[in-house]
Design an enzyme around this catalytic site. Structure first.
Site, PDB file in Angstrom:
ATOM      1  N   PHE A 128       0.875  -1.176   0.000  1.00 57.25           N
ATOM      2  CA  PHE A 128       0.000   0.000   0.000  1.00 57.25           C
ATOM      3  C   PHE A 128       0.911   1.224   0.000  1.00 57.25           C
ATOM      4  O   PHE A 128       1.734   1.390   0.898  1.00 57.25           O
ATOM      5  CB  PHE A 128      -0.851  -0.049   1.273  1.00 57.25           C
ATOM      6  CG  PHE A 128      -1.866   1.046   1.392  1.00 57.25           C
ATOM      7  CD1 PHE A 128      -3.104   0.934   0.769  1.00 57.25           C
ATOM      8  CD2 PHE A 128      -1.604   2.174   2.144  1.00 57.25           C
ATOM      9  CE1 PHE A 128      -4.060   1.943   0.897  1.00 57.25           C
ATOM     10  CE2 PHE A 128      -2.542   3.186   2.274  1.00 57.25           C
ATOM     11  CZ  PHE A 128      -3.770   3.067   1.653  1.00 57.25           C
ATOM     12  N   GLU A 150       0.800   3.919   9.673  1.00 52.63           N
ATOM     13  CA  GLU A 150      -0.662   3.943   9.476  1.00 52.63           C
ATOM     14  C   GLU A 150      -1.329   5.038  10.318  1.00 52.63           C
ATOM     15  O   GLU A 150      -2.407   4.859  10.871  1.00 52.63           O
ATOM     16  CB  GLU A 150      -1.268   2.556   9.686  1.00 52.63           C
ATOM     17  CG  GLU A 150      -0.704   1.587   8.639  1.00 52.63           C
ATOM     18  CD  GLU A 150      -1.510   0.343   8.411  1.00 52.63           C
ATOM     19  OE1 GLU A 150      -2.722   0.353   8.652  1.00 52.63           O
ATOM     20  OE2 GLU A 150      -0.907  -0.653   7.978  1.00 52.63           O
TER      21      GLU A 150
HETATM   22  N1  COS Z   1     -13.268   7.210   5.165  1.00 57.49           N
HETATM   23  C1  COS Z   1     -13.689   7.760   4.014  1.00 57.49           C
HETATM   24  N2  COS Z   1     -13.462   9.054   3.700  1.00 57.49           N
HETATM   25  C2  COS Z   1     -12.788   9.807   4.595  1.00 57.49           C
HETATM   26  C3  COS Z   1     -12.322   9.282   5.819  1.00 57.49           C
HETATM   27  C4  COS Z   1     -12.577   7.920   6.088  1.00 57.49           C
HETATM   28  N3  COS Z   1     -12.163   7.350   7.202  1.00 57.49           N
HETATM   29  N4  COS Z   1     -11.664  10.272   6.484  1.00 57.49           N
HETATM   30  C5  COS Z   1     -11.731  11.359   5.712  1.00 57.49           C
HETATM   31  N5  COS Z   1     -12.412  11.074   4.573  1.00 57.49           N
HETATM   32  C6  COS Z   1     -12.743  11.994   3.486  1.00 57.49           C
HETATM   33  C7  COS Z   1     -13.510  13.191   4.013  1.00 57.49           C
HETATM   34  O1  COS Z   1     -14.895  12.948   4.039  1.00 57.49           O
HETATM   35  C8  COS Z   1     -13.138  14.256   3.013  1.00 57.49           C
HETATM   36  O2  COS Z   1     -13.946  14.155   1.863  1.00 57.49           O
HETATM   37  P1  COS Z   1     -14.881  15.371   1.359  1.00 57.49           P
HETATM   38  O3  COS Z   1     -14.008  16.599   1.320  1.00 57.49           O
HETATM   39  O4  COS Z   1     -15.341  14.944   0.004  1.00 57.49           O
HETATM   40  O5  COS Z   1     -15.965  15.480   2.352  1.00 57.49           O
HETATM   41  C9  COS Z   1     -11.739  13.881   2.588  1.00 57.49           C
HETATM   42  O6  COS Z   1     -11.555  12.520   2.941  1.00 57.49           O
HETATM   43  C10 COS Z   1     -10.692  14.718   3.243  1.00 57.49           C
HETATM   44  O7  COS Z   1     -10.859  14.601   4.634  1.00 57.49           O
HETATM   45  P2  COS Z   1     -10.320  15.687   5.644  1.00 57.49           P
HETATM   46  O8  COS Z   1     -10.779  17.050   5.217  1.00 57.49           O
HETATM   47  O9  COS Z   1     -10.657  15.236   7.011  1.00 57.49           O
HETATM   48  O10 COS Z   1      -8.745  15.610   5.356  1.00 57.49           O
HETATM   49  P3  COS Z   1      -7.525  16.324   6.029  1.00 57.49           P
HETATM   50  O11 COS Z   1      -6.608  16.777   4.980  1.00 57.49           O
HETATM   51  O12 COS Z   1      -7.996  17.311   7.050  1.00 57.49           O
HETATM   52  O13 COS Z   1      -6.738  15.114   6.742  1.00 57.49           O
HETATM   53  C11 COS Z   1      -6.196  13.444   8.316  1.00 57.49           C
HETATM   54  C12 COS Z   1      -7.273  14.335   7.672  1.00 57.49           C
HETATM   55  C13 COS Z   1      -5.095  14.233   8.980  1.00 57.49           C
HETATM   56  C14 COS Z   1      -6.952  12.659   9.363  1.00 57.49           C
HETATM   57  C15 COS Z   1      -5.623  12.530   7.203  1.00 57.49           C
HETATM   58  O14 COS Z   1      -4.819  13.247   6.312  1.00 57.49           O
HETATM   59  C16 COS Z   1      -4.832  11.367   7.746  1.00 57.49           C
HETATM   60  O15 COS Z   1      -5.408  10.387   8.212  1.00 57.49           O
HETATM   61  N6  COS Z   1      -3.503  11.480   7.678  1.00 57.49           N
HETATM   62  C17 COS Z   1      -2.626  10.405   8.071  1.00 57.49           C
HETATM   63  C18 COS Z   1      -2.405   9.474   6.938  1.00 57.49           C
HETATM   64  C19 COS Z   1      -1.638   8.296   7.369  1.00 57.49           C
HETATM   65  O16 COS Z   1      -2.129   7.439   8.060  1.00 57.49           O
HETATM   66  N7  COS Z   1      -0.372   8.245   6.907  1.00 57.49           N
HETATM   67  C20 COS Z   1       0.450   7.131   7.155  1.00 57.49           C
HETATM   68  C21 COS Z   1       0.815   6.551   5.847  1.00 57.49           C
HETATM   69  S1  COS Z   1       0.281   4.959   5.586  1.00 57.49           S
HETATM   70  S2  COS Z   1       1.679   3.918   6.524  1.00 57.49           S
END
Ligand code: COS
Length: 379
Positions: free
Chosen positions: A123, A363
């Site tokens: 991934f 993650e």
């Molecule tokens: N399932 C489905 N959709 C989701 C979701 C989820 N769990 N979480 C967010 N979304 C969607 C939102 O609904 C939004 O869509 P719309 O704008 O169409 O409504 C979109 O994704 C963006 O969401 P959001 O505005 O919350 O995004 P942000 O940029 O504020 O980021 C965080 C949110 C910080 C929580 C996110 O970027 C994140 O999880 N970052 C960490 C990523 C990660 O785990 N990195 C490690 C790499 S993998 S080892």
């Protein structure tokens, strides 16, 4: 409420425990030291059904629930977190993502082989400048009509050189922000796809972590997952479930260290008695056991939420946040209980301490989990 595990759950737990003790324990220290990927063991895990546990049997999976997956992840992680990260990525990110959002053709072509462990998947979201800030994708997937032209670099990719199938997140339309991101299925061997050097890591050293480089890789349109622009939501949704896997990995690392600490404290004598008879040790064990039990309940709660189709974003993030802290705290204390022996490799606890750290990072870091949790709380 019913806290009782079913016969099936107990059987899966026992099978995973047996596998971990007989197949993973021998050689785990050497694999860690030499950064050796547990290839043979992963092959056997596939044959035993541990790599596609929750996938529908019609696609070659085990058709099990998430609770079974948590129980198996805990047992495997007690012994070898390098093997369990392969299991977690393949099950919760790659197989789940494809089964939930892939087309029938994609499932037939890729999922059937991934679920049986014939091949494994990766991934690919993180980049040199996009980890927590996952919308800042620099990797581009330019729309060229019937294919995407993929360019960019991905970092710290688990199964980097051993996977056959890579789910790659990339920006197609910058103007659309996160709604211009796509998720593409990239096959190993596609022209222009290069695997970078292996990372030399603090922990999970047996796992195979690489950077990946894409230069003008032509990815057919039929390899896009979901509608155009669905890639970011695909990543977020998939990671929400992935966090239950990593929480269970953290739980396993903690409970593995705890079990070793209990065993050692009953054997080692100091001041004329087993150290387990000293209150200083008893209190450590009591704290460890209490924290582990709480982490296990959070993991099972998140799994239950997923199995009952309730929202598991918050419960999964809570499980990961808490279990990863418990893993860190418990392994540090397990080393302390072992004294000087804890500092050398033969006693396993120093490896578990090093392995624990990554569960607070990948993650979604602990800080990201707090963002996810607090957003849900304040909705
Ligand atoms: N399932 C489905 N959709 C989701 C979701 C989820 N769990 N979480 C967010 N979304 C969607 C939102 O609904 C939004 O869509 P719309 O704008 O169409 O409504 C979109 O994704 C963006 O969401 P959001 O505005 O919350 O995004 P942000 O940029 O504020 O980021 C965080 C949110 C910080 C929580 C996110 O970027 C994140 O999880 N970052 C960490 C990523 C990660 O785990 N990195 C490690 C790499 S993998 S080892």
């Amino acid at each position: 409420m019913n806290f009782q595990l079913t016969e099936e759950h107990l059987a899966v737990q026992e099978a995973a425990r047996e596998f971990a003790q007989t197949e993973l324990l021998p050689g785990v220290i050497e694999r860690d030291e030499h950064q050796k990927f547990p290839a043979e063991q992963i092959k056997k895990m596939g044959e035993l059904g541990f790599l596609g546990m929750m996938v529908d049997p019609k696609y070659g999976g085990g058709g099990m629930d998430t609770i079974s997956y948590v129980l198996a992840m805990e047992e495997i992680s007690k012994v070898d977190a390098s093997a369990s990260v392969v299991m977690s990525v393949n099950n919760s990110l790659v197989c789940w993502g494809l089964e939930k959002y892939g087309t029938e053709e994609q499932k037939q072509k890729y999922l059937t082989r991934l679920a049986t462990g014939e091949i494994i998947g990766a991934f690919c979201l993180s980049e040199p400048e996009a980890g927590s800030d996952a919308t800042s994708q620099r990797t581009t997937a330019e729309d060229k009509g019937d294919y995407y032209l993929l360019n960019g670099t991905k970092n710290w990719i688990t199964n980097g050189s051993t996977a056959s199938v890579y789910l790659v997140i990339a920006q197609t339309d910058v103007a659309k922000g996160h709604r211009g991101i796509n998720a593409l299925i990239v096959e190993r061997g596609m022209e222009g796809f290069e695997i970078g050097p292996k990372e030399n890591k603090l922990g999970i050293r047996g796992s195979d972590t690489h950077s990946l480089m894409f230069t003008d890789v032509k990815v057919p349109k039929e390899n896009r997952i979901g509608e155009d622009g669905f890639g970011f939501k695909f990543a977020m949704s998939t990671l929400a479930g992935g966090r239950i896997g990593i929480a269970s990995q953290a739980l396993g690392i903690a409970s593995g260290a705890y079990e070793l600490a209990v065993k050692y404290s009953k054997e080692r004598k100091a001041f004329g008695v087993e150290i387990a008879k000293h209150q200083a040790i008893q209190f450590k064990l009591a704290d460890m056991a209490t924290n582990i039990e709480a982490a296990r309940l959070l993991c099972l709660q998140a799994a239950y939420d997923k199995d009952t189709h309730a929202d598991y974003g918050k419960s999964g993030a809570m499980a990961k946040l808490f279990a990863s802290k418990v893993a860190m705290d418990t392994t540090i204390e397990a080393v302390q209980v072992h004294g000087g022996y804890g500092f050398v490799k033969e006693y396993h606890v120093e490896r578990l301490m090093r392995d624990a750290k990554i569960t607070q990072i990948y993650e979604g870091t602990s800080e990201i989990q707090k963002i996810v949790i607090s957003r849900e709380l304040l909705k």
